[in-house]
Motif scaffolding. Structure first.
Motif, PDB file in Angstrom:
ATOM      1  N   GLU A 199       0.830  -1.205   0.000  1.00  0.00           N
ATOM      2  CA  GLU A 199       0.000   0.000   0.000  1.00  0.00           C
ATOM      3  C   GLU A 199       0.864   1.254   0.000  1.00  0.00           C
ATOM      4  O   GLU A 199       0.582   2.216  -0.717  1.00  0.00           O
ATOM      5  N   SER A 200       1.951   1.228   0.793  1.00  0.00           N
ATOM      6  CA  SER A 200       2.802   2.417   0.862  1.00  0.00           C
ATOM      7  C   SER A 200       3.640   2.558  -0.411  1.00  0.00           C
ATOM      8  O   SER A 200       3.892   3.666  -0.877  1.00  0.00           O
ATOM      9  N   LEU A 201       4.076   1.421  -1.002  1.00  0.00           N
ATOM     10  CA  LEU A 201       4.825   1.471  -2.255  1.00  0.00           C
ATOM     11  C   LEU A 201       3.975   2.114  -3.351  1.00  0.00           C
ATOM     12  O   LEU A 201       4.421   3.050  -4.033  1.00  0.00           O
ATOM     13  N   ARG A 202       2.752   1.615  -3.505  1.00  0.00           N
ATOM     14  CA  ARG A 202       1.891   2.140  -4.567  1.00  0.00           C
ATOM     15  C   ARG A 202       1.366   3.539  -4.227  1.00  0.00           C
ATOM     16  O   ARG A 202       0.985   4.289  -5.111  1.00  0.00           O
ATOM     17  N   GLY A 203       1.402   3.876  -2.930  1.00  0.00           N
ATOM     18  CA  GLY A 203       1.039   5.235  -2.522  1.00  0.00           C
ATOM     19  C   GLY A 203       2.063   6.253  -2.975  1.00  0.00           C
ATOM     20  O   GLY A 203       1.746   7.442  -3.120  1.00  0.00           O
ATOM     21  N   LEU A 204       3.311   5.808  -3.214  1.00  0.00           N
ATOM     22  CA  LEU A 204       4.363   6.709  -3.679  1.00  0.00           C
ATOM     23  C   LEU A 204       4.280   6.970  -5.173  1.00  0.00           C
ATOM     24  O   LEU A 204       4.997   7.823  -5.698  1.00  0.00           O
ATOM     25  N   MET A 205       3.433   6.192  -5.862  1.00  0.00           N
ATOM     26  CA  MET A 205       3.431   6.231  -7.328  1.00  0.00           C
ATOM     27  C   MET A 205       2.075   6.600  -7.899  1.00  0.00           C
ATOM     28  O   MET A 205       1.043   6.206  -7.378  1.00  0.00           O
ATOM     29  N   GLY A 206       2.124   7.336  -9.021  1.00  0.00           N
ATOM     30  CA  GLY A 206       0.934   7.585  -9.820  1.00  0.00           C
ATOM     31  C   GLY A 206       1.125   6.925 -11.166  1.00  0.00           C
ATOM     32  O   GLY A 206       2.242   6.896 -11.683  1.00  0.00           O
ATOM     33  N   LEU A 207       0.056   6.405 -11.735  1.00  0.00           N
ATOM     34  CA  LEU A 207       0.160   5.681 -12.994  1.00  0.00           C
ATOM     35  C   LEU A 207      -0.845   6.223 -14.003  1.00  0.00           C
ATOM     36  O   LEU A 207      -2.032   6.338 -13.714  1.00  0.00           O
ATOM     37  N   VAL A 208      -0.324   6.565 -15.188  1.00  0.00           N
ATOM     38  CA  VAL A 208      -1.186   6.935 -16.319  1.00  0.00           C
ATOM     39  C   VAL A 208      -0.842   5.982 -17.451  1.00  0.00           C
ATOM     40  O   VAL A 208       0.307   5.937 -17.896  1.00  0.00           O
ATOM     41  N   THR A 209      -1.832   5.200 -17.892  1.00  0.00           N
ATOM     42  CA  THR A 209      -1.573   4.171 -18.897  1.00  0.00           C
ATOM     43  C   THR A 209      -2.045   4.606 -20.283  1.00  0.00           C
ATOM     44  O   THR A 209      -2.740   5.618 -20.431  1.00  0.00           O
TER      45      THR A 209
END
Length: 608
Positions: free
Chosen positions: A440-450
């Motif tokens: 959760e914290s790892l993906r909280g650091l990242m934003g993704l636009v596909t």
């Protein structure tokens, strides 16, 4: 039955309903038997066949219970007839019989009432558990499974298991007890006649089990086939434009019809075997009853060892056994079908999820230094996609990955976000292996636009605020402005509260992509991953989206996977990939000067 037993853990929170169901099923079985016993004295009174007893009998022990009850009943009838008349006795008995039947049906209703809470509770919890598992499982699981099959498991298979719960309760409590109580009373009336019933039950059970032997296998195949045609529906709805433009309606129709025909044939075989259970058990029961009528009639008319009223009551009890016997045979089929469905559910529920947080995982909320990709090797099944890949992305820089399709660019994005785990090497954030961080914290650091703008059938507000549900309208509007989306959003019929349709199909491609960017902007993560975010857009939309992306990437660490090289010329570092390896890296100007692979790619796109 091993998987079916595992499903029973979902019933534990509702065990009070199970206990109440069992209690009322027991009472139902008792009063069901009493309802026929009560007819015997009434018939005796009507035909004036009651033994005259003027002395109140004395209870001497369990061994004489049958004689005591018979004598007490005769004593009551004799005294009541003498003092109040036959009509009063009949009226009393009618009232008793009506009360017994009323209680019997009341207990049956209460048993079903509490079973409803048990069944629907299990249904809800099973669906919730399946959904939780579906969103937890890694993307690799769905590369091997059809979406329609997963949907079929969550709908029809869960329903099948839920329906089998009531069958189990009936199989182990209500119907067997109804049979046992009836047989006990029948044995008390006539042991000779009851021996025929004991012959009937095992023979019937053996024949029914033989018929139902292949039912589980066929049910499993039918449920798999249902998953197949649901997948075809899902694919058809998703690709309707392509199907129509290529006039492929006939091809997909044939594919769907073939699947539904296979399901039709399997369903016919299953239902025909199920439907055979009830008439078969009834026929066998009637055969035994016919024998009982012949032999019982002989005992009444010739041997005079059995009274007519007792014989009529006995036959009522014997016929009563048919209904639970039929129910048991049907329940046994339901359990076989439910077991096949349970197998399919447990295949998903027990699927191991390799992408999880460790028990001692680190909670990380800031990004301070760099992303380090160290000597990665990764393959999908047998295909080696990345080979000895190493890269450092310093904080605040934009690093672009370019190369031909299949060079491994999107795989890097999947590994950074831990949609997949590296097989060799490591990916580190500020020196911490991503596998040691809480997911959760790892993906909280990242934003993704596909590349594909993934939006949901909801309002603009709820789509944009997906990563930050507590966001205010002002924050949402600011994110829309950064993403160049505010102007078109305020022009929508209900503004932020406009529903954008299934997958955002009420919007254009550029509008959908700008909403995806606004969603990432609102989340405001320190690391942004852009996976070919402009490759599917027209020139005008690309200009607006590219401007939005540049706004978003200011003062932010970005990993950009690019197909259109014109969009990444300002990147701090461009990494050129070929067959999973880095062949060149540097700024746009450095790579043009190098006159290698990157320059060829730029020239090709310029020529196009």
């Amino acid at each position: 039955m091993s998987n079916f037993k595992k499903i029973f853990r979902f019933a534990l929170p509702y065990k009070k309903y199970a206990y109440l169901n069992i209690l009322f099923n027991v009472l139902y079985a008792v009063f069901s038997t009493l309802s026929f016993m009560a007819l015997i004295p009434m018939i005796s009174v009507i035909f004036d066949d009651t033994k005259k007893v003027y002395t109140k009998p004395v209870y001497t022990g369990i061994g004489d219970l049958k004689d005591y009850l018979g004598n007490y009943l005769n004593y009551y009838v004799t005294i009541t007839n003498e003092t109040k008349g036959v009509e009063f006795t009949l009226a009393t008995m009618v009232a008793i019989i009506i009360s017994i039947f009323l209680l019997k049906n009341l207990f049956n209703y209460l048993a079903l009432f509490f079973a409803t809470y048990l069944r629907n509770g299990v249904l809800r919890d099973l669906r919730n558990a399946m959904y939780k598992k579906v969103i937890e499982l890694p993307l690799s699981f769905y590369s091997e499974k059809r979406k329609g099959d997963v949907i079929a498991r969550m709908s029809s298979d869960v329903n099948e298991v839920q329906q089998s719960y009531l069958s189990i309760l009936e199989l182990i409590v209500k119907e067997p007890l109804s049979i046992i109580f009836a047989i006990v009373v029948m044995a008390m009336i006539s042991l000779k006649l009851t021996l025929f019933v004991f012959i009937f039950i095992p023979v019937s059970g053996f024949i029914i089990s033989k018929i139902g032997k292949s039912l589980k296998k066929k049910s499993g195949r039918a449920q798999t086939e249902q998953g197949m045609f649901l997948s075809i529906i899902e694919e058809t709805l998703g690709g309707l434009k392509v199907i129509k433009s290529f006039t492929a309606e006939g091809f997909f129709s044939k594919k769907f019809y073939d699947s539904t025909n296979r399901h039709y044939n399997l369903s016919n075989k299953i239902l025909n075997r199920q439907n055979l259970a009830s008439p078969l058990s009834e026929f066998m029961g009637i055969t035994v009853i016919a024998i009982l009528l012949w032999y019982g009639g002989h005992m009444v008319l010739v041997e005079h060892t059995l009274k007519g009223a007792s014989f009529i009551g006995y036959m009522g009890l014997a016929y009563q056994i048919l209904t639970p016997a039929k129910a048991i045979s049907k329940a046994s089929y339901d359990i076989k079908k439910g077991n096949a469905a349970a197998d399919r559910l447990m295949e998903v529920l027990e699927q191991e999820n390799p992408i999880t947080s460790k028990t001692d995982a680190i909670e990380k909320t800031t990004f301070d230094s760099n992303i380090s990709i160290e000597n990665i090797n990764f393959s999908y099944e047998k295909e080696n996609v990345l080979k000895d890949f190493s890269l450092v992305v310093p904080k605040g820089q934009t690093v672009a990955l370019v190369g031909q399709s299949g060079s491994g660019k999107s795989t890097i994005a999947n590994l950074l976000t831990r949609f997949y785990d590296v097989q060799e090497g490591a990916i580190k954030i500020d020196g911490n292996d991503v596998r040691d961080l809480k997911l959760e914290s790892l993906r909280g650091l990242m934003g993704l636009v596909t590349q594909d703008s993934i939006l949901f059938n909801d309002t603009v507000r709820n789509n944009v605020s997906l990563g930050k549900p507590e966001a205010s309208d002002d924050e949402i509007i600011e994110a829309l402005k950064v993403a160049n989306a505010y102007e078109f959003v305020i022009g929508l019929p209900d503004g932020l509260d406009t529903n954008i349709g299934d997958s955002g199909n009420k919007l254009s491609g550029g509008q959908k992509q700008r909403l995806s960017i606004a969603r990432a902007v609102l989340k405001n993560p320190p690391i942004m991953i852009l996976d070919e975010a402009t490759s599917a857009l027209d020139t005008e939309s690309e200009r607006l989206v590219q401007e939005a992306l540049e706004n978003m990437m200011q003062n932010r660490t970005s990993v950009v996977i690019a197909h259109r090289l014109s969009t990444i010329q300002k990147a701090d570092k461009i990494v050129v990939m070929k067959k999973g390896r880095i062949v060149e890296q540097g700024t746009h100007d450095e790579l043009i000067t190098l006159d290698g692979t990157y320059k060829k790619l730029v020239m090709m796109q310029s020529f196009e």
